[in-house]
Design a protein around this motif. Sequence first.
Motif, PDB file in Angstrom:
ATOM      1  N   UNK A 184     -19.443   6.398   4.373  1.00 35.40           N
ATOM      2  CA  UNK A 184     -19.075   5.955   3.021  1.00 35.40           C
ATOM      3  C   UNK A 184     -17.846   6.675   2.461  1.00 35.40           C
ATOM      4  N   UNK A 185     -17.654   7.957   2.797  1.00 37.84           N
ATOM      5  CA  UNK A 185     -16.462   8.610   2.226  1.00 37.84           C
ATOM      6  C   UNK A 185     -15.176   8.062   2.862  1.00 37.84           C
ATOM      7  N   UNK A 186     -15.235   7.653   4.129  1.00 38.65           N
ATOM      8  CA  UNK A 186     -14.038   7.063   4.749  1.00 38.65           C
ATOM      9  C   UNK A 186     -13.799   5.655   4.209  1.00 38.65           C
ATOM     10  N   UNK A 187     -14.878   4.919   4.017  1.00 41.04           N
ATOM     11  CA  UNK A 187     -14.730   3.564   3.460  1.00 41.04           C
ATOM     12  C   UNK A 187     -14.113   3.658   2.059  1.00 41.04           C
ATOM     13  N   UNK A 188     -14.543   4.665   1.282  1.00 37.54           N
ATOM     14  CA  UNK A 188     -13.994   4.833  -0.072  1.00 37.54           C
ATOM     15  C   UNK A 188     -12.534   5.296  -0.008  1.00 37.54           C
ATOM     16  N   UNK A 189     -12.234   6.119   0.990  1.00 36.37           N
ATOM     17  CA  UNK A 189     -10.846   6.594   1.196  1.00 36.37           C
ATOM     18  C   UNK A 189      -9.922   5.399   1.483  1.00 36.37           C
ATOM     19  N   UNK A 190     -10.379   4.519   2.375  1.00 34.42           N
ATOM     20  CA  UNK A 190      -9.595   3.321   2.696  1.00 34.42           C
ATOM     21  C   UNK A 190      -9.443   2.447   1.442  1.00 34.42           C
ATOM     22  N   UNK A 191     -10.521   2.310   0.695  1.00 33.36           N
ATOM     23  CA  UNK A 191     -10.454   1.484  -0.529  1.00 33.36           C
ATOM     24  C   UNK A 191      -9.460   2.087  -1.524  1.00 33.36           C
ATOM     25  N   UNK A 192      -9.387   3.426  -1.588  1.00 32.94           N
ATOM     26  CA  UNK A 192      -8.396   4.065  -2.481  1.00 32.94           C
ATOM     27  C   UNK A 192      -6.975   3.713  -2.030  1.00 32.94           C
ATOM     28  N   UNK A 193      -6.773   3.712  -0.721  1.00 34.19           N
ATOM     29  CA  UNK A 193      -5.453   3.329  -0.206  1.00 34.19           C
ATOM     30  C   UNK A 193      -5.129   1.890  -0.575  1.00 34.19           C
ATOM     31  N   UNK A 194      -6.107   1.006  -0.355  1.00 35.44           N
ATOM     32  CA  UNK A 194      -5.883  -0.420  -0.637  1.00 35.44           C
ATOM     33  C   UNK A 194      -5.660  -0.688  -2.130  1.00 35.44           C
ATOM     34  N   UNK A 195      -6.170   0.224  -2.963  1.00 33.31           N
ATOM     35  CA  UNK A 195      -6.029   0.020  -4.417  1.00 33.31           C
ATOM     36  C   UNK A 195      -4.656   0.443  -4.931  1.00 33.31           C
ATOM     37  N   UNK A 196      -3.881   1.107  -4.101  1.00 34.02           N
ATOM     38  CA  UNK A 196      -2.557   1.535  -4.554  1.00 34.02           C
ATOM     39  C   UNK A 196      -1.663   0.309  -4.770  1.00 34.02           C
ATOM     40  N   UNK A 197      -0.938   0.269  -5.879  1.00 34.62           N
ATOM     41  CA  UNK A 197      -0.084  -0.900  -6.144  1.00 34.62           C
ATOM     42  C   UNK A 197       0.877  -1.183  -4.991  1.00 34.62           C
ATOM     43  N   UNK A 198       1.401  -0.143  -4.361  1.00 33.54           N
ATOM     44  CA  UNK A 198       2.355  -0.355  -3.256  1.00 33.54           C
ATOM     45  C   UNK A 198       1.663  -1.050  -2.086  1.00 33.54           C
TER      46      UNK A 198
END
Length: 218
Positions: A184-198
């Motif tokens: 779950x912490x890696x899935x959340x890490x990836x989701x944080x990346x995907x949430x970046x406007x860039x």
Amino acid sequence: MTITITAFERSPDGGKGLARDTRVRWALEEVGQPYQVRLVSFRAMKEPAHLAIHPFGQIPTYEEGELALFETGAIVFHIAQRYAGLLPDDANARARAITWMFAALNTVELPILELSTATLLERDKPWYAERLPLVQDRVRSRLKQLSARLGDADWLDGAFSAGDLMMVSVLLRSRPSGILDEFPNLAAYVARGEARPAYKRAFAAQLAINTAPPPPAS
Ligand SMILES: N[C@@H](CCC(=O)N[C@@H](CS)C(=O)NCC(=O)O)C(=O)O
């Protein structure tokens, strides 16, 4: 100076963002550099004009004036060195961010790629069912180690860097297997990346190409 990258005319993933031009687009979006895209077919990728830029006949490539690069590690590193925003100023923190880029490409992407290759190309082999769990476990044990290192931090080493950009891009390729969600912490890490406007801009740009009407037959 105009930056031109290459991307698939039609990505085999249909626009899920797994083709590697997405990581280059993301890096350019993070540093605020506009770019052009030259779309190439599978056939064109193996022809002399493209092979002159990419000896292995792949995408993406990166052209900027006289400079022509291939390999996403080298391209993202170049972007991060040339433009502010992807590498810290402190020399040691910068070296650690670069270390994470290498770790993403050399240590984490390899087993993930092996699993993708197995599921895409080896399904009809008599040994497929026996081998698959071994390959899956190699991905699992790498992600377990990465998960332990990340812990509950947002990014791998302080602020978001090119190391995170590359690691998130690589981890995205493990999502279809379901293994990413076991951590779950890696899935959340990836989701944080995907949430970046860039990232969102990069993703939308590649999706637009892959959902556009096909080019006229030549
Ligand atoms: N290590 C290379 C891998 C490049 C690569 O595998 N590109 C894929 C698209 S994501 C490709 O062009 N595949 C078609 C082929 O190899 O013929 C990089 O990171 O740039």
